[in-house]
Design an enzyme around this catalytic site. Structure first.
Site, PDB file in Angstrom:
ATOM      1  N   ASP A 219       0.864  -1.174   0.000  1.00 56.04           N
ATOM      2  CA  ASP A 219       0.000   0.000   0.000  1.00 56.04           C
ATOM      3  C   ASP A 219       0.902   1.226   0.000  1.00 56.04           C
ATOM      4  O   ASP A 219       1.999   1.168  -0.546  1.00 56.04           O
ATOM      5  CB  ASP A 219      -0.962  -0.034   1.187  1.00 56.04           C
ATOM      6  CG  ASP A 219      -2.263   0.710   0.895  1.00 56.04           C
ATOM      7  OD1 ASP A 219      -2.220   1.720   0.172  1.00 56.04           O
ATOM      8  OD2 ASP A 219      -3.320   0.288   1.377  1.00 56.04           O
ATOM      9  N   HIS A 294      11.183   0.095 -11.881  1.00 58.80           N
ATOM     10  CA  HIS A 294      11.303  -1.183 -12.581  1.00 58.80           C
ATOM     11  C   HIS A 294      10.228  -2.132 -12.055  1.00 58.80           C
ATOM     12  O   HIS A 294       9.992  -2.216 -10.848  1.00 58.80           O
ATOM     13  CB  HIS A 294      12.676  -1.821 -12.358  1.00 58.80           C
ATOM     14  CG  HIS A 294      13.823  -1.032 -12.886  1.00 58.80           C
ATOM     15  ND1 HIS A 294      14.056  -0.871 -14.239  1.00 58.80           N
ATOM     16  CD2 HIS A 294      14.809  -0.341 -12.255  1.00 58.80           C
ATOM     17  CE1 HIS A 294      15.135  -0.130 -14.413  1.00 58.80           C
ATOM     18  NE2 HIS A 294      15.604   0.209 -13.219  1.00 58.80           N
TER      19      HIS A 294
END
Length: 558
Positions: A219, A294
């Site tokens: 989160d 990434h």
């Protein structure tokens, strides 16, 4: 153990630095921890605490605080401690909390395990850089319970720092900064379960500097909520997280002058998510600069119709003067979730949005898309017009990689998550948070005189074009010779709770955002919300949105 480098590090604690002009003034405690310790030291062992992992630390911690709250240092030595009744520490001035031990949650009540409120000139740290809170949240999560206690919350605290400290496996949120001013957060590691509702750091405050922090969860990594002003967030390592962001935003949103800089995001839901659904108010002057990503689901995701929160009454939150600059790297699957998504409210089109030096490419497939709606500015799918009227979604697809998208990775990138139903190990605090960037302050565990001296040098050269502000740096402390007698702690069965931030319906009841006085010397910057979508769009249920908090049972406070 208590460190012994008082002269050098005491000086460091007050050393001025140059930090970005996004801040409006000085941040950090006004006096060093060593000065506070010399005034008075309250060792919890002298108030009945035992490092046996079973005796409740709550009452001894509250009693030690009562004796040192007017000036001194509360000391939790190395060792394993149990916390079964939460500690509410209210009204301190010129005090510090040195936690060199590990505090294990053994209680089951809601609320906040350690709650610092109405304090000034405050510092929380570990002199060994190994002090930690272990929330053992997996014990809740294994029963599908995501509403257990939070680990650490500061409310109405001014001139403060929290550093060299570790937060692990919270049953709910890990660290909240609620209506605080002039604070510095740095050299921290936060490691939570792989599920929504386990936020890393949530900030709704004024003049706050968060830097050199690693977060693992699913989160919020480091998120700005409303109301907030003059927030500088830099050198953040979202290592298998939800990602950084702003929001959720609902009614009366009041957010301005926000900078995110040097943000590295790996295997997360997004690199930056600004989220709302309906609502009112504004987000303005935001800079999102030097991002590397990434393996993330989304890259730049501005979503004014964020489906994971219920719609709030209003035409939408007005977004303006947001600059996205120097983004590099790769997203997971650009044909499914493109790297640029700027979806603004039809009732409040966003404007003065700038996307430049932005080069992201897909890891899977050979194409990616850019999508905009009711969004004005320059770059990619943004429309260039002074007539800010709503328009439908426009999407462009490209099948060739942009030049210059290649970006380095961090050696410590995780290869898997930690799940949410098994014990999560306590990590060490890293010494690198963004490729090629040196942390502003050495870890206290490493801060010998030479390291401390180099820290002064690095502080003196941080942003040449920035305004000068004072900030705290690790300061070693030593106990005074006299130890005060134990005092009685007060145990409350139900403590009053501080107000929550103004957020969307899924994050608790919406509150009105107070207006901050405009600080002098505040620079302009763009801003944005956080959240977590992607990777199956899972785990954002309700975001535990700063809600509830009534009836905190079993709170030790003074």
């Amino acid at each position: 153990m208590l460190l012994d480098k008082l002269s050098v590090l005491s000086f460091l604690g007050l050393a001025p630095i140059f930090a970005a002009a996004q801040l409006s003034g000085s941040v950090g405690p006004l006096t060093s921890a060593s000065t506070k310790a010399a005034t008075k030291t309250c060792n919890v062992l002298d108030y009945g605490a035992k490092a046996d992992k079973s005796t409740d630390l709550g009452a001894p911690l509250a009693s030690a605080f009562a004796d040192c709250k007017s000036g001194g240092l509360v000391y939790v030595p190395s060792g394993d401690y149990a916390l079964s009744t939460w500690a509410r520490l209210s009204g301190g001035e010129a005090w510090a909390l040195q936690i060199d031990g590990i505090i294990y949650r053994t209680g089951t009540d809601g609320g906040n395990m350690i709650y610092i409120e109405h304090s000034s000139d405050f510092e929380l740290f570990s002199s060994t850089s190994e002090g930690a809170m272990q929330g053992l949240g997996y014990e809740f999560h294994a029963d599908d319970n995501w509403s257990g206690p939070r680990l650490l919350r500061l409310y109405e605290v001014t001139d403060f720092s929290v550093h060299d400290f570790i937060l692990v496996d919270s049953p709910s949120f890990h660290f909240s900064l609620d209506t605080c001013t002039n604070g510095e957060i740095y050299n921290m590691a936060i490691r939570g379960g792989n599920h929504g509702g386990l936020d890393g750091i949530d900030v709704w405050s004024n003049n706050i500097w968060v830097h050199d922090v690693e977060v693992t969860n699913k989160d919020e990594c480091v998120t700005v909520k409303s109301p907030s002003k003059n927030i500088l967030i830099e050198s953040i390592y979202c290592n298998w997280s939800g990602g950084c962001g702003m929001g959720s935003f609902g009614s009366d949103t009041n957010v301005s002058d926000i900078t995110y800089r040097n943000i590295y995001t790996w295997s997360s839901n997004n690199m930056m998510l600004i989220k709302s659904n309906g609502g009112s108010g504004f987000v303005e002057n935001v800079l999102l600069e030097n991002f590397i990503g990434h393996g993330n689901a989304y890259s730049l995701d501005i979503d004014s119709y964020w489906a994971s929160m219920s719609a709030v009454d209003g035409d939408g939150v007005q977004l303006s003067n947001i600059t996205v600059k120097n983004w590099k790297g790769t997203e997971a699957y650009g044909a499914e979730r493109g790297p640029v998504k700027v979806v603004c409210a039809d009732g409040a089109p966003c404007y003065d949005i700038t996307i430049e030096d932005f080069a992201m490419w897909t890891e899977e497939g050979d194409s990616q898309w850019y999508s905009c709606e009711s969004a004005y500015g320059s770059g990619y799918c943004l429309q260039d017009s002074d007539d800010h009227v709503s328009y439908s979604v426009t999407t462009s697809t490209v099948s060739s990689a942009p030049s210059g998208y290649s970006a380095t990775s961090m050696a410590a990138d995780l290869t898997t998550d930690f799940g949410s139903t098994v014990s999560i190990p306590i990590p060490t605090i890293p010494t690198s948070f963004y490729p090629g960037a040196t942390p502003y302050s050495a870890l206290m565990a490493n801060s010998a005189s030479t390291a401390a001296a180099s820290s002064i040098a690095s502080h003196a050269t941080v942003h040449s074009s920035s305004a000068s502000v004072a900030a705290s740096v690790p300061s070693a402390v030593a106990p005074s010779e006299s130890i005060p007698a134990a005092t009685s702690a007060v145990v409350s069965s139900a403590a009053a709770i501080a107000p929550s931030p103004a957020v969307g319906a899924q994050e608790g009841s919406t509150t009105s955002a107070p207006s901050f006085a405009a600080p002098s010397g505040a620079g302009n910057s763009p801003q944005g919300p956080t959240g977590a979508s992607g990777f199956g769009e899972k785990g954002q249920q309700g975001e535990q949105g700063e809600q509830g908090e009534q009836g905190e049972q079993g709170v030790c406070y003074v």
